[in-house]
Design a protein around this motif. Structure first.
Motif, PDB file in Angstrom:
ATOM      1  N   LEU A 147       0.870  -1.175   0.000  1.00 38.63           N
ATOM      2  CA  LEU A 147       0.000   0.000   0.000  1.00 38.63           C
ATOM      3  C   LEU A 147       0.906   1.223   0.000  1.00 38.63           C
ATOM      4  N   GLU A 148       1.083   1.805  -1.169  1.00 30.93           N
ATOM      5  CA  GLU A 148       1.974   2.962  -1.262  1.00 30.93           C
ATOM      6  C   GLU A 148       1.394   4.164  -0.532  1.00 30.93           C
ATOM      7  N   ASP A 149       0.072   4.325  -0.583  1.00 33.03           N
ATOM      8  CA  ASP A 149      -0.636   5.334   0.204  1.00 33.03           C
ATOM      9  C   ASP A 149      -1.970   4.721   0.610  1.00 33.03           C
ATOM     10  N   VAL A 150      -2.100   4.387   1.885  1.00 29.95           N
ATOM     11  CA  VAL A 150      -3.302   3.695   2.351  1.00 29.95           C
ATOM     12  C   VAL A 150      -4.559   4.511   2.084  1.00 29.95           C
ATOM     13  N   CYS A 151      -4.423   5.815   1.986  1.00 34.93           N
ATOM     14  CA  CYS A 151      -5.584   6.673   1.749  1.00 34.93           C
ATOM     15  C   CYS A 151      -6.149   6.528   0.339  1.00 34.93           C
ATOM     16  N   ASP A 152      -5.398   5.896  -0.551  1.00 35.58           N
ATOM     17  CA  ASP A 152      -5.879   5.650  -1.909  1.00 35.58           C
ATOM     18  C   ASP A 152      -6.840   4.464  -1.981  1.00 35.58           C
ATOM     19  N   TYR A 153      -6.980   3.724  -0.895  1.00 41.42           N
ATOM     20  CA  TYR A 153      -7.800   2.513  -0.871  1.00 41.42           C
ATOM     21  C   TYR A 153      -8.889   2.643   0.198  1.00 41.42           C
ATOM     22  N   PRO A 154     -10.142   2.858  -0.199  1.00 41.95           N
ATOM     23  CA  PRO A 154     -11.213   3.045   0.788  1.00 41.95           C
ATOM     24  C   PRO A 154     -11.278   1.942   1.841  1.00 41.95           C
ATOM     25  N   ASN A 180      -8.985   2.291   8.387  1.00 44.47           N
ATOM     26  CA  ASN A 180      -8.438   1.497   9.469  1.00 44.47           C
ATOM     27  C   ASN A 180      -7.992   2.401  10.620  1.00 44.47           C
ATOM     28  N   PRO A 181      -8.194   1.978  11.864  1.00 41.17           N
ATOM     29  CA  PRO A 181      -7.831   2.816  13.014  1.00 41.17           C
ATOM     30  C   PRO A 181      -6.370   3.258  13.048  1.00 41.17           C
TER      31      PRO A 181
END
Length: 194
Positions: free
Chosen positions: A117-124, A129-130
């Motif tokens: 996951l290069e940027d977790v914010c790119d994956y809903p 996730n907490p």
């Protein structure tokens, strides 16, 4: 996938192999408690952080209910608020447990495949996730630790608080590190049974 009871995204996948994994972890004497024998796992986490140039890395064993960071690397002198580094520093290695529904390692475990996951914010699915809000995790690189019996015991992972372009090289690196650690675990078991 949504939960009908809550109407929100399920963050943690269903783990059908939890009971078998927990039994195997007990047999290997892994995942129960931090003690002197876990220094090798800390050293391995240090190696992962060095190789991946990340501030955090973990060797994580996961049973049916929780995650246990047998190996933990955090940045030196980290004075942040609720981040993993300051939590570990305050606990002096005694608080190495995290809920099973936090983080990305449970996904790696159930999938039995590495996750980048290069940027977790790119994956809903992963952005909610907490660990994103509580710890500030923005990128993740993890691979499963599949032992000689075929059971995924846990993961080895590297995380950062900024997006990271891991690419194929990062994926190959974390998979290689996972294989290396599994060989050490298998060797450890061989020495215990002799």
């Amino acid at each position: 996938m949504t939960s009908f009871a809550t109407g929100r995204m399920l963050l943690t996948p269903t783990d059908r192999h939890g009971p078998a994994r927990a039994k195997r972890l007990r047999k290997l004497d892994l995942g129960e408690r931090p003690d002197a024998s876990y220094d090798n796992f800390d050293a391995f986490a240090d190696k992962v952080a060095e190789v991946t140039a990340t501030p955090f890395s973990m060797v994580n064993f996961i049973d049916e209910n929780r995650q246990f960071f047998a190996g933990l690397h955090t940045p030196a002198g980290n004075r942040g608020g609720k981040d993993l580094g300051s939590a570990a520093a305050r606990s002096n290695r005694s608080s190495r447990y995290m809920a099973r529904d936090h983080g990305y390692c449970p996904h790696v475990l159930v999938r039995r495949k590495a996750l980048v996951l290069e940027d977790v914010c790119d994956y809903p699915r992963f952005a909610g996730n907490p660990v994103v809000d509580d710890i500030g995790i923005r990128s993740y690189l993890g691979a499963p630790l599949i032992d000689r019996t075929g059971i995924a015991l846990g993961t080895v992972c590297a995380v950062d608080t900024v997006p990271r372009p891991w690419g194929r090289a990062g994926l190959d690196t974390i998979k290689s590190l996972a294989h290396e650690l599994v060989r050490q675990i298998d060797d450890r078991e061989g020495h215990r049974t002799v």
